[in-house]
Design a protein around this motif. Sequence first.
Motif, PDB file in Angstrom:
ATOM      1  N   ASP A   1      23.124 -64.626  85.947  1.00 59.85           N
ATOM      2  CA  ASP A   1      24.177 -64.805  86.952  1.00 59.85           C
ATOM      3  C   ASP A   1      25.529 -65.002  86.286  1.00 59.85           C
ATOM      4  OD1 ASP A   1      22.557 -64.838  89.430  1.00 59.85           O
ATOM      5  OD2 ASP A   1      21.648 -66.580  88.484  1.00 59.85           O
ATOM      6  N   LYS A   2      25.535 -65.774  85.206  1.00 63.38           N
ATOM      7  CA  LYS A   2      26.777 -65.999  84.473  1.00 63.38           C
ATOM      8  C   LYS A   2      27.308 -64.683  83.920  1.00 63.38           C
ATOM      9  CE  LYS A   2      28.624 -68.472  80.468  1.00 63.38           C
ATOM     10  NZ  LYS A   2      28.335 -69.449  79.404  1.00 63.38           N
ATOM     11  N   ILE A   3      26.429 -63.907  83.295  1.00 64.88           N
ATOM     12  CA  ILE A   3      26.842 -62.634  82.693  1.00 64.88           C
ATOM     13  C   ILE A   3      27.324 -61.663  83.760  1.00 64.88           C
ATOM     14  CG2 ILE A   3      26.013 -60.604  81.442  1.00 64.88           C
ATOM     15  CD1 ILE A   3      24.157 -62.524  79.898  1.00 64.88           C
ATOM     16  N   LEU A   4      26.630 -61.633  84.906  1.00 64.95           N
ATOM     17  CA  LEU A   4      27.041 -60.735  85.986  1.00 64.95           C
ATOM     18  C   LEU A   4      28.425 -61.102  86.486  1.00 64.95           C
ATOM     19  CD1 LEU A   4      26.411 -58.430  87.902  1.00 64.95           C
ATOM     20  CD2 LEU A   4      25.251 -60.063  89.412  1.00 64.95           C
ATOM     21  N   GLY A   5      28.673 -62.403  86.659  1.00 66.50           N
ATOM     22  CA  GLY A   5      29.990 -62.843  87.106  1.00 66.50           C
ATOM     23  C   GLY A   5      31.080 -62.448  86.127  1.00 66.50           C
TER      24      GLY A   5
ATOM     25  N   ARG B   1      40.114 -69.184  70.116  1.00 65.77           N
ATOM     26  CA  ARG B   1      41.532 -68.817  70.180  1.00 65.77           C
ATOM     27  C   ARG B   1      41.939 -68.433  71.606  1.00 65.77           C
ATOM     28  NH1 ARG B   1      43.565 -67.067  64.971  1.00 65.77           N
ATOM     29  NH2 ARG B   1      45.428 -66.326  66.062  1.00 65.77           N
ATOM     30  N   VAL B   2      41.034 -67.816  72.349  1.00 65.05           N
ATOM     31  CA  VAL B   2      41.365 -67.319  73.689  1.00 65.05           C
ATOM     32  C   VAL B   2      41.073 -68.362  74.766  1.00 65.05           C
ATOM     33  CG1 VAL B   2      40.776 -65.595  75.452  1.00 65.05           C
ATOM     34  CG2 VAL B   2      41.079 -64.892  73.060  1.00 65.05           C
ATOM     35  N   TRP B   3      39.897 -68.963  74.712  1.00 65.95           N
ATOM     36  CA  TRP B   3      39.500 -69.936  75.735  1.00 65.95           C
ATOM     37  C   TRP B   3      39.993 -71.353  75.412  1.00 65.95           C
ATOM     38  CZ3 TRP B   3      36.806 -65.475  75.290  1.00 65.95           C
ATOM     39  CH2 TRP B   3      36.332 -64.884  76.462  1.00 65.95           C
ATOM     40  N   LYS B   4      40.415 -71.575  74.161  1.00 70.73           N
ATOM     41  CA  LYS B   4      40.895 -72.889  73.726  1.00 70.73           C
ATOM     42  C   LYS B   4      39.813 -73.963  73.893  1.00 70.73           C
ATOM     43  CE  LYS B   4      44.965 -71.077  73.106  1.00 70.73           C
ATOM     44  NZ  LYS B   4      45.431 -70.703  71.756  1.00 70.73           N
ATOM     45  N   GLU B   5      38.573 -73.595  73.650  1.00 73.35           N
ATOM     46  CA  GLU B   5      37.447 -74.511  73.734  1.00 73.35           C
ATOM     47  C   GLU B   5      36.505 -74.233  72.564  1.00 73.35           C
ATOM     48  OE1 GLU B   5      35.580 -73.709  77.435  1.00 73.35           O
ATOM     49  OE2 GLU B   5      37.271 -74.360  78.657  1.00 73.35           O
ATOM     50  N   PRO B   6      35.631 -75.196  72.215  1.00 71.43           N
ATOM     51  CA  PRO B   6      34.652 -74.948  71.143  1.00 71.43           C
ATOM     52  C   PRO B   6      33.789 -73.737  71.466  1.00 71.43           C
ATOM     53  CG  PRO B   6      34.744 -77.283  71.668  1.00 71.43           C
ATOM     54  CD  PRO B   6      35.572 -76.590  72.711  1.00 71.43           C
ATOM     55  N   GLY B   7      33.584 -72.880  70.470  1.00 68.84           N
ATOM     56  CA  GLY B   7      32.886 -71.624  70.693  1.00 68.84           C
ATOM     57  C   GLY B   7      31.389 -71.684  70.484  1.00 68.84           C
ATOM     58  N   TYR B   8      30.729 -72.665  71.070  1.00 72.07           N
ATOM     59  CA  TYR B   8      29.288 -72.772  70.946  1.00 72.07           C
ATOM     60  C   TYR B   8      28.607 -71.801  71.903  1.00 72.07           C
ATOM     61  CZ  TYR B   8      30.801 -77.205  68.887  1.00 72.07           C
ATOM     62  OH  TYR B   8      31.429 -78.146  68.129  1.00 72.07           O
ATOM     63  N   ASN B   9      27.637 -71.050  71.399  1.00 72.19           N
ATOM     64  CA  ASN B   9      26.881 -70.107  72.236  1.00 72.19           C
ATOM     65  C   ASN B   9      27.799 -69.180  73.026  1.00 72.19           C
ATOM     66  OD1 ASN B   9      24.369 -71.336  71.477  1.00 72.19           O
ATOM     67  ND2 ASN B   9      24.779 -72.961  72.951  1.00 72.19           N
ATOM     68  N   ALA B  10      28.812 -68.662  72.338  1.00 75.53           N
ATOM     69  CA  ALA B  10      29.816 -67.834  73.019  1.00 75.53           C
ATOM     70  C   ALA B  10      29.513 -66.333  72.934  1.00 75.53           C
ATOM     71  CB  ALA B  10      31.193 -68.099  72.401  1.00 75.53           C
ATOM     72  N   GLU B  11      28.387 -65.965  72.321  1.00 79.65           N
ATOM     73  CA  GLU B  11      28.107 -64.548  72.064  1.00 79.65           C
ATOM     74  C   GLU B  11      28.132 -63.705  73.334  1.00 79.65           C
ATOM     75  OE1 GLU B  11      26.377 -67.037  70.910  1.00 79.65           O
ATOM     76  OE2 GLU B  11      26.534 -66.932  68.723  1.00 79.65           O
ATOM     77  N   ASN B  12      27.387 -64.127  74.369  1.00 76.75           N
ATOM     78  CA  ASN B  12      27.317 -63.332  75.593  1.00 76.75           C
ATOM     79  C   ASN B  12      28.667 -63.231  76.285  1.00 76.75           C
ATOM     80  OD1 ASN B  12      24.598 -62.734  75.376  1.00 76.75           O
ATOM     81  ND2 ASN B  12      23.927 -64.450  76.639  1.00 76.75           N
ATOM     82  N   THR B  13      29.373 -64.347  76.338  1.00 78.84           N
ATOM     83  CA  THR B  13      30.667 -64.361  77.019  1.00 78.84           C
ATOM     84  C   THR B  13      31.640 -63.386  76.373  1.00 78.84           C
ATOM     85  OG1 THR B  13      30.370 -66.679  77.655  1.00 78.84           O
ATOM     86  CG2 THR B  13      32.617 -65.814  77.692  1.00 78.84           C
TER      87      THR B  13
END
Length: 230
Positions: free
Chosen positions: A88-92, A184-196
């Motif tokens: 659902d997250k990926i679809l959104g 750099r883009v989301w300005k948040e820690p990049g944990y488990n960010a691969e799919n996003t």
Amino acid sequence: MEQRVVLVVDDDKEIRDAIEIYLKQEGISVLKAKDGMEALETLESNQVHLIILDIMMPKLDGITATFKIREHRNLPILILSAKSEDSDKILGLHVGADDYLTKPFNPMELVARVKSQLRRYVTFGSYEGAKKTIDLRGLALNREGKEVTVSGEPVRLTPIEYKIVELLMTNAGRVFSIQEIYERVWKEPGYNAENTVAVHVRKIREKIEIDPKNPRYLKVVWGIGYKMEK
């Protein structure tokens, strides 16, 4: 400074009202809609800077509403849903959402994400001392107009997509890890960010590449990350 306006779209009145309270405490103006159809009508007659959008709603669900909004607007969309599955997250994200938060949510986290998205939307593309125009073999980015073109034809990007393109074009030839792109883009820690990150890169390629499967501009460096070819 102009007051920021957030449209809250959820079929649960208690959730709409609660979010309104949290955001108004931060000086943010709130509009509300109970489904996707009402949200589209509200957008037609009001200036909105960000949308908080539930997925499961009657008449027009959040995924379909996001898709329709993205046909004409690039304002940030934060998906809010009781569903926690990655699909659902990926679809959104795939249809154009910029962020995702699962119910039940922490009010402080919701407010922090809204404020972060609003800052990026209002100021995206404002690196100090950067060139106003960058051109890489026909792929051009105009920082003043916040516009990306391919061979002179404008490309419609979401704010997050624009930030990724701007980051990579500003540093053409440099390889960025997925974690670094996210931070750099989301300005948040990049944990488990691969799919996003991967979903956004795929959408960017679909918009700027003649053949997204054999990209000319946005290249993957296997095992490391992505770069914009000089």
